[in-house]
Motif scaffolding. Structure first.
Motif, PDB file in Angstrom:
ATOM      1  N   GLY A   1       0.842  -1.187   0.000  1.00  0.00           N
ATOM      2  CA  GLY A   1       0.000   0.000   0.000  1.00  0.00           C
ATOM      3  C   GLY A   1       0.876   1.235   0.000  1.00  0.00           C
ATOM      4  N   ASN A   2       0.336   2.348  -0.484  1.00  0.00           N
ATOM      5  CA  ASN A   2       1.135   3.567  -0.597  1.00  0.00           C
ATOM      6  C   ASN A   2       0.348   4.800  -0.169  1.00  0.00           C
ATOM      7  N   ILE A   3       1.068   5.899  -0.051  1.00  0.00           N
ATOM      8  CA  ILE A   3       0.498   7.217   0.195  1.00  0.00           C
ATOM      9  C   ILE A   3       1.013   8.148  -0.892  1.00  0.00           C
ATOM     10  N   GLY A   4       0.126   8.979  -1.394  1.00  0.00           N
ATOM     11  CA  GLY A   4       0.519   9.978  -2.373  1.00  0.00           C
ATOM     12  C   GLY A   4      -0.258  11.260  -2.137  1.00  0.00           C
ATOM     13  N   TYR A   5       0.151  12.314  -2.810  1.00  0.00           N
ATOM     14  CA  TYR A   5      -0.440  13.632  -2.587  1.00  0.00           C
ATOM     15  C   TYR A   5      -0.987  14.193  -3.897  1.00  0.00           C
ATOM     16  N   LEU A   6      -2.200  14.697  -3.847  1.00  0.00           N
ATOM     17  CA  LEU A   6      -2.751  15.424  -4.978  1.00  0.00           C
ATOM     18  C   LEU A   6      -2.028  16.758  -5.120  1.00  0.00           C
ATOM     19  N   PRO A   7      -1.798  17.220  -6.337  1.00  0.00           N
ATOM     20  CA  PRO A   7      -1.143  18.527  -6.511  1.00  0.00           C
ATOM     21  C   PRO A   7      -1.914  19.649  -5.813  1.00  0.00           C
ATOM     22  N   GLU A   8      -3.242  19.549  -5.806  1.00  0.00           N
ATOM     23  CA  GLU A   8      -4.089  20.525  -5.125  1.00  0.00           C
ATOM     24  C   GLU A   8      -5.192  19.786  -4.381  1.00  0.00           C
ATOM     25  N   ALA A   9      -5.573  20.312  -3.238  1.00  0.00           N
ATOM     26  CA  ALA A   9      -6.649  19.692  -2.460  1.00  0.00           C
ATOM     27  C   ALA A   9      -7.978  19.791  -3.218  1.00  0.00           C
ATOM     28  N   LEU A  10      -8.795  18.754  -3.063  1.00  0.00           N
ATOM     29  CA  LEU A  10     -10.123  18.720  -3.658  1.00  0.00           C
ATOM     30  C   LEU A  10     -11.167  18.494  -2.570  1.00  0.00           C
ATOM     31  N   SER A  11     -12.381  18.883  -2.839  1.00  0.00           N
ATOM     32  CA  SER A  11     -13.459  18.523  -1.937  1.00  0.00           C
ATOM     33  C   SER A  11     -13.666  17.014  -2.019  1.00  0.00           C
ATOM     34  N   PRO A  12     -14.189  16.396  -0.968  1.00  0.00           N
ATOM     35  CA  PRO A  12     -14.427  14.943  -1.021  1.00  0.00           C
ATOM     36  C   PRO A  12     -15.308  14.531  -2.190  1.00  0.00           C
ATOM     37  N   GLU A  13     -16.310  15.337  -2.508  1.00  0.00           N
ATOM     38  CA  GLU A  13     -17.213  15.007  -3.622  1.00  0.00           C
ATOM     39  C   GLU A  13     -16.495  15.142  -4.967  1.00  0.00           C
TER      40      GLU A  13
ATOM     41  N   VAL B   1      -9.527  16.889   0.673  1.00  0.00           N
ATOM     42  CA  VAL B   1      -8.604  15.754   0.672  1.00  0.00           C
ATOM     43  C   VAL B   1      -7.406  16.092  -0.208  1.00  0.00           C
ATOM     44  N   GLN B   2      -6.221  15.716   0.274  1.00  0.00           N
ATOM     45  CA  GLN B   2      -4.995  15.903  -0.509  1.00  0.00           C
ATOM     46  C   GLN B   2      -4.004  14.775  -0.256  1.00  0.00           C
ATOM     47  N   LYS B   3      -3.873  14.345   0.996  1.00  0.00           N
ATOM     48  CA  LYS B   3      -2.996  13.218   1.319  1.00  0.00           C
ATOM     49  C   LYS B   3      -3.822  11.941   1.213  1.00  0.00           C
ATOM     50  N   ILE B   4      -3.463  11.078   0.254  1.00  0.00           N
ATOM     51  CA  ILE B   4      -4.291   9.945  -0.112  1.00  0.00           C
ATOM     52  C   ILE B   4      -3.543   8.635   0.162  1.00  0.00           C
ATOM     53  N   GLY B   5      -4.130   7.755   0.951  1.00  0.00           N
ATOM     54  CA  GLY B   5      -3.638   6.395   1.099  1.00  0.00           C
ATOM     55  C   GLY B   5      -4.368   5.487   0.120  1.00  0.00           C
ATOM     56  N   PHE B   6      -3.697   4.461  -0.363  1.00  0.00           N
ATOM     57  CA  PHE B   6      -4.361   3.574  -1.313  1.00  0.00           C
ATOM     58  C   PHE B   6      -3.691   2.207  -1.350  1.00  0.00           C
ATOM     59  N   CYS B   7      -4.534   1.193  -1.541  1.00  0.00           N
ATOM     60  CA  CYS B   7      -4.084  -0.180  -1.738  1.00  0.00           C
ATOM     61  C   CYS B   7      -5.176  -0.900  -2.503  1.00  0.00           C
ATOM     62  N   THR B   8      -4.854  -1.459  -3.644  1.00  0.00           N
ATOM     63  CA  THR B   8      -5.858  -2.028  -4.528  1.00  0.00           C
ATOM     64  C   THR B   8      -6.435  -3.323  -3.967  1.00  0.00           C
ATOM     65  N   GLY B   9      -7.583  -3.724  -4.526  1.00  0.00           N
ATOM     66  CA  GLY B   9      -8.170  -5.015  -4.186  1.00  0.00           C
ATOM     67  C   GLY B   9      -9.027  -5.001  -2.947  1.00  0.00           C
ATOM     68  N   ALA B  10      -8.842  -6.024  -2.101  1.00  0.00           N
ATOM     69  CA  ALA B  10      -9.632  -6.173  -0.878  1.00  0.00           C
ATOM     70  C   ALA B  10      -8.801  -5.741   0.322  1.00  0.00           C
ATOM     71  N   ALA B  11      -8.464  -4.462   0.373  1.00  0.00           N
ATOM     72  CA  ALA B  11      -7.600  -3.933   1.438  1.00  0.00           C
ATOM     73  C   ALA B  11      -8.321  -2.853   2.227  1.00  0.00           C
ATOM     74  N   GLN B  12      -9.633  -3.015   2.391  1.00  0.00           N
ATOM     75  CA  GLN B  12     -10.412  -1.997   3.093  1.00  0.00           C
ATOM     76  C   GLN B  12      -9.978  -1.805   4.538  1.00  0.00           C
ATOM     77  N   ASP B  13      -9.455  -2.855   5.165  1.00  0.00           N
ATOM     78  CA  ASP B  13      -9.067  -2.733   6.570  1.00  0.00           C
ATOM     79  C   ASP B  13      -7.786  -1.929   6.770  1.00  0.00           C
ATOM     80  N   PHE B  14      -7.087  -1.638   5.695  1.00  0.00           N
ATOM     81  CA  PHE B  14      -5.905  -0.783   5.799  1.00  0.00           C
ATOM     82  C   PHE B  14      -6.278   0.678   6.037  1.00  0.00           C
TER      83      PHE B  14
END
Length: 252
Positions: free
Chosen positions: A134-146, A170-183
């Motif tokens: 799993g990783n963390i990345g940053y959007l160049p600019e913050a966005l509203s959640p919607e 939101v700007q700092k984004i964690g992500f892990c593909t698949g069935a990683a909801q518990d992360f």
């Protein structure tokens, strides 16, 4: 044309498969032709994927989700028996890479997601992992959640389920593909504003609220259809092979 053993050796070295503890064997799962001219890639080794490999006259079926998962029954019968029988009868090798293909920094599912979303300054979601899945990345600019939900749906071409938190952007984004909801708990520890995975559980709704991390479920299949394409293309270039990706259109 390439030898099956050479393809497997290149994959093992590139993906560093020996350094992972996984839920299923990585690499060759069903042995077919020793000479490979054409590879067909798909996310999962379903009967549809096998039939597509036959129709395309492929020698090797390359997938992310193969067979022989921990906890599965040993007898090769029923649906799984039919799949394996079809592969053997048509002399098609089945090669699968799971966690090594999630985590690879250039060919992996998570790397592809970060590229598609334009995330910057990547780091590990779990700093204790040698090869982060799993990783963390940053959007160049913050966005509203919607707005971020809409952005995800557009970039990944999928329906997105948003479980809201209280944060207004939101700007700092964690992500892990698949069935990683518990992360999502790891994302909260790392101070993420949002967390992306494929699947979602009933408990995730409350965790998103109480951890104050926006959760976006983008589909297991939709988030993991990129790694096999990257690996298939890399193999095609490395060994001068023909390569085709078969989209299974799984909505989950």
């Amino acid at each position: 044309m390439a030898r099956l053993t050479d393809i497997l050796q290149w994959c093992d070295q590139t993906l560093k498969t020996s350094e992972f503890r996984d839920y299923a064997p990585n690499g060759l799962q069903i042995e077919g032709s020793q000479e490979v001219n054409k590879i067909l890639c798909a996310v999962t080794a379903s009967q549809e994927a096998i039939d597509a490999a036959i129709a395309q006259k492929a020698d090797l079926l390359l997938v992310h989700h193969g067979y022989f998962w921990k906890g599965e029954p040993y007898p090769i019968t029923g649906m799984r028996g039919k799949r394996i029988k079809t592969l053997i009868q048509n002399n098609i090798s089945l090669v699968a890479f799971h966690l090594p293909l999630d985590s690879h920094p250039t060919l992996g599912n998570n790397a592809a997601i970060s590229d598609l979303l334009g995330l910057e300054h990547l780091e590990a979601l779990d700093p204790s992992e040698r090869h982060p899945v799993g990783n963390i990345g940053y959007l160049p600019e913050a966005l509203s959640p919607e707005a971020f939900r809409n952005y995800l749906a557009e970039r990944l071409n999928t329906q997105v389920l948003h479980l809201p938190a209280e944060k207004l952007s939101v700007q700092k984004i964690g992500f892990c593909t698949g069935a990683a909801q518990d992360f999502i708990t790891k994302a909260a520890v790392q101070g993420c504003d949002a967390y992306i995975s494929g699947e979602v559980s009933e408990r995730t709704y409350y965790e998103a609220q109480e951890l104050d991390v926006h959760y976006y479920a983008c589909g297991h299949h939709a988030t993991e259809r990129y790694g096999v394409q990257c690996l298939g293309q890399a193999l095609a270039e490395q060994f001068a092979l023909e390569y085709h990706y078969h989209e299974l259109n799984n909505p989950v």
